[in-house]
Design an enzyme around this catalytic site. Structure first.
Site, short mmCIF file in Angstrom:
data_model
loop_
_atom_site.label_atom_id
_atom_site.label_comp_id
_atom_site.label_asym_id
_atom_site.label_seq_id
_atom_site.Cartn_x
_atom_site.Cartn_y
_atom_site.Cartn_z
N CYS A 190 2.42 -11.21 -2.37
CA CYS A 190 2.37 -10.10 -3.06
C CYS A 190 0.85 -9.30 -3.70
O CYS A 190 0.46 -9.99 -4.34
CB CYS A 190 3.45 -9.82 -4.12
SG CYS A 190 3.06 -8.52 -5.18
N ASN A 202 6.34 5.37 -8.35
CA ASN A 202 6.78 5.92 -6.74
C ASN A 202 8.07 4.90 -6.60
O ASN A 202 7.87 3.59 -6.57
CB ASN A 202 6.13 6.33 -6.05
CG ASN A 202 5.29 6.61 -5.69
OD1 ASN A 202 5.11 7.89 -6.93
ND2 ASN A 202 3.67 6.66 -5.99
N HIS A 219 4.29 -0.88 -10.06
CA HIS A 219 2.79 -0.29 -10.73
C HIS A 219 3.76 1.17 -11.74
O HIS A 219 3.86 1.97 -10.61
CB HIS A 219 1.83 -0.70 -9.87
CG HIS A 219 2.25 0.56 -8.23
ND1 HIS A 219 3.21 -0.49 -7.11
CD2 HIS A 219 2.16 1.26 -8.18
CE1 HIS A 219 3.07 0.35 -6.76
NE2 HIS A 219 2.54 1.22 -6.62
N HIS A 226 1.22 4.51 -12.17
CA HIS A 226 -0.17 4.69 -11.93
C HIS A 226 -0.09 6.09 -13.04
O HIS A 226 0.08 6.58 -13.67
CB HIS A 226 -0.32 6.36 -10.91
CG HIS A 226 0.77 5.79 -9.46
ND1 HIS A 226 -0.83 5.54 -8.66
CD2 HIS A 226 1.49 5.47 -8.93
CE1 HIS A 226 -0.19 4.78 -7.30
NE2 HIS A 226 0.86 4.48 -7.43
#
Ligand code: AMP
Ligand code: ZN
Length: 114
Positions: free
Chosen positions: A4, A87, A100, A102
């Site tokens: 990862c 996302n 994650h 942004h």
């Protein structure tokens, strides 16, 4: 987790421009910035996406959001604002399967997003 990319960044095995880190959260510059400021915030622990969160992740998420706002203010975005997005899955274009967020700022963003 093995193989990862963002776990490797969190562990220091892959280089990144780290802006902030603590026990739970790591923030680093996006390699392909979409705005004058584009920072990714991740939990240190591997979670594939927002779909895999549980109630127990609440404190970590609060810390992550508060850290994002603090970084935004440090970057001078306190007044003008910023966008903070994650996302999930193919329709949203998720490319890295380690949760994650942004943090984007320094220009105007359209709504609805593309
Ligand atoms: P997403 O499409 O939401 O999965 O976003 C993945 C993001 O990770 C993209 O904005 C990429 O530019 C960024 N990215 C990919 N590899 C790296 C890397 N090695 N260091 C920093 N950011 C990266
Ligand atoms: Zn990971």
């Amino acid at each position: 987790m093995e193989n990862c990319l963002f776990c490797k960044i969190a562990e220091g095995q892959v280089p990144a421009k780290i802006i902030y880190q603590d026990e739970d959260v790591v923030a680093f510059e996006d390699i392909n910035p979409q705005a004058p400021h584009h920072i990714l915030l991740i939990p240190r622990r591997h979670i594939a996406s927002m779909s895999d969160l549980t109630l127990e992740d609440g404190p970590m998420l609060a810390l992550l959001f508060i850290t994002a706002d603090r970084l935004a203010k440090k970057l001078g975005l306190g007044e003008r604002g910023y966008r903070f997005v994650t996302n999930v899955g193919p329709d949203a274009g998720q490319a890295v399967f380690h949760l994650h967020f942004h943090l984007l700022g320094g220009r105007k963003f359209s709504w609805p997003p593309g």
